[in-house]
Design a protein around this motif. Structure first.
Motif, PDB file in Angstrom:
ATOM      1  N   ALA A 199       0.821  -1.212   0.000  1.00  0.00           N
ATOM      2  CA  ALA A 199       0.000   0.000   0.000  1.00  0.00           C
ATOM      3  C   ALA A 199       0.853   1.259   0.000  1.00  0.00           C
ATOM      4  N   TYR A 200       1.919   1.264   0.782  1.00  0.00           N
ATOM      5  CA  TYR A 200       2.722   2.468   0.939  1.00  0.00           C
ATOM      6  C   TYR A 200       3.793   2.624  -0.138  1.00  0.00           C
ATOM      7  N   GLY A 387      -0.741   6.319  -1.313  1.00  0.00           N
ATOM      8  CA  GLY A 387      -0.736   5.206  -0.380  1.00  0.00           C
ATOM      9  C   GLY A 387      -1.248   5.562   0.994  1.00  0.00           C
ATOM     10  N   ALA A 395      -5.615  -0.980   3.167  1.00  0.00           N
ATOM     11  CA  ALA A 395      -4.221  -1.401   3.058  1.00  0.00           C
ATOM     12  C   ALA A 395      -4.101  -2.913   3.224  1.00  0.00           C
TER      13      ALA A 395
END
Length: 433
Positions: A199-200, A387, A395
């Protein structure tokens, strides 16, 4: 991937007098002798940096002692969650800027009108504020700058017959490079799909090709459906990375940190998409591979003409906030205010090798690494980091869905459905709508 001062009127919902007296209880702030401040962190920047933080802060604040509880990043939610549920434990805690922080905002004392005073020397801190708007409620102040780049091993590219000074700039070029690297017996992209790293670190770099800044803000507000063709296209391209064999085969079963990063550091992969600060940055890779063999670039553009395709996904790093239940709020404010200051900014550069937010950091302290200097070029054109617009449920669903798609257990359309269900479960986004 939170701060405050010592005066007193903080708060979105809390009176200043109550704050400085430990919410009416007096607490250790009111006692004689040093106050012991408990801090929960995953040690962004490394153990040595945090040792220096403790030593330097305590030297200048003899009335406060720091008791650090360090937790591995991938275990952090498991440890933090019970503290929040029981409303007890650390006086100061870390969370990543963005919705990870906002999902837990009930655990933190809002800054109120102290935010502007504490952050006056920072480049930015909107990632600690609701709606990424400093005019709204803020729950802390970061001290580092964070974001995503694509690192590459020049030796692996050379062995694959590729030009190490011209990394792939487009998606098609990246696919061709991956084919060449695989033929040479190496992994193309080191990847780990377990936890929040997809996600990030990966999602934002694909999303920049399909989303505008308005779309990213709509994602934050929960107003962009995961069945929207733009987001479905993002999921399709993420799936392509693994289904086309560009990543290591064990990606679904490992985390990016440390496992995926280790693949790259060992010299077994051509590329690794990670971050500019903290544990897996240019310095760690440069030490492992040699500064002369480490390259850094943007992720390849899927649509070079997209408005955000040539931008940098930037966001503040970890935010440290004072907990609602702390009986030592004034000491907590002193500590997180110090974290935002010049002294800590220079410790961050020297020992954490990261990007400081404090504008007064001595430029002579900045590293001369070619990778670091290239990163300075890339961060000059930032855009919103998609993100950190994802809630916790989203996430989790992004990582789990990518694992299932890679293993042939899920279609992209079903993945989009799972993402939409996760959006609808998000308490933060329900409140935003």
């Amino acid at each position: 991937m939170f701060r405050r001062s010592l005066a007193g009127a903080l708060a979105a919902g809390m009176a200043a007098a109550a704050l400085l007296t430990g919410c009416g209880g007096g607490g250790d702030d009111a006692t004689d002798g040093p106050v012991t401040l408990k801090v929960l962190t995953w040690e962004p920047g490394g153990t040595e940096y945090w040792k220096q933080v403790k030593t330097s802060f305590e030297a200048g604040h003899p009335n406060i002692k720091l008791e650090m509880q360090s937790v591995p990043f991938d275990k952090y939610p498991e440890v933090q969650g019970p503290y929040i549920t029981s409303q007890s434990g650390p006086d100061v805690m870390a969370n990543n800027a963005g919705l990870e922080l906002f999902d837990r905002r009930g655990a933190y004392v809002p800054l109120g009108d102290k935010a502007a005073e504490i952050t006056k020397d920072l480049v930015t801190y909107s990632g600690a504020c609701e709606g990424f708007d400093t005019g709204k409620t803020c729950y802390g102040v970061p001290f580092s700058y964070q974001g995503n780049v694509l690192y590459y091993n020049k030796a692996v590219l050379t062995a694959a017959g590729l030009d190490p000074e011209k990394p792939p700039a487009t998606w098609d070029e990246f696919g061709a490079a991956c084919d060449a690297v695989k033929k040479a017996g190496k992994t193309c992209l080191a990847l780990g799909l377990s936890g929040t790293f997809p996600a990030y670190w990966d999602f934002p770099e694909i999303a920049r090709n399909y989303l505008t800044e308005d779309d990213i803000r709509a994602l934050l507000a929960g107003k962009l459906s995961w069945k929207d063709p733009k987001l479905v296209a993002v999921l399709e391209k993420l799936a392509e990375i693994t289904t086309k064999g560009w990543a290591n085969k064990n990606a679904p079963s490992i985390t990016m940190l440390p496992d995926g990063a280790d693949i790259f550091q060992r010299g077994d992969a051509a590329f690794a998409g990670t971050i500019i600060s903290d544990a897996v940055n240019w310095e760690a890779f440069g030490k492992a591979l040699g500064d002369d063999k480490l390259g850094v670039t943007r992720w390849p553009a899927i649509d070079p003409a997209a408005p955000l395709a040539q931008k940098f996904s930037g966001i503040e790093g970890a935010v440290y906030g004072v907990t609602q239940w702390s009986q030592k709020k004034q000491a907590g404010l002193e500590f997180i205010t110090w974290l935002a200051g010049k002294e800590n900014g220079e410790l961050w550069v020297k020992y954490g090798k990261g990007q400081p937010l404090n504008k007064n950091v001595d430029k002579a302290l900045l590293p001369s690494s070619p990778a670091f200097l290239k990163i300075q070029e890339l961060v000059a054109q930032p855009t919103l980091h998609a993100g950190v617009m994802l809630s916790g449920p989203e996430a989790d669903a992004l990582a789990r869905g990518w694992q299932q798609v890679t293993l042939g257990q899920l279609t992209v359309d079903k993945w989009a459905e799972q993402m939409q269900q996760a959006l609808e479960r998000s308490p933060t986004k329900k409140q935003t709508k």
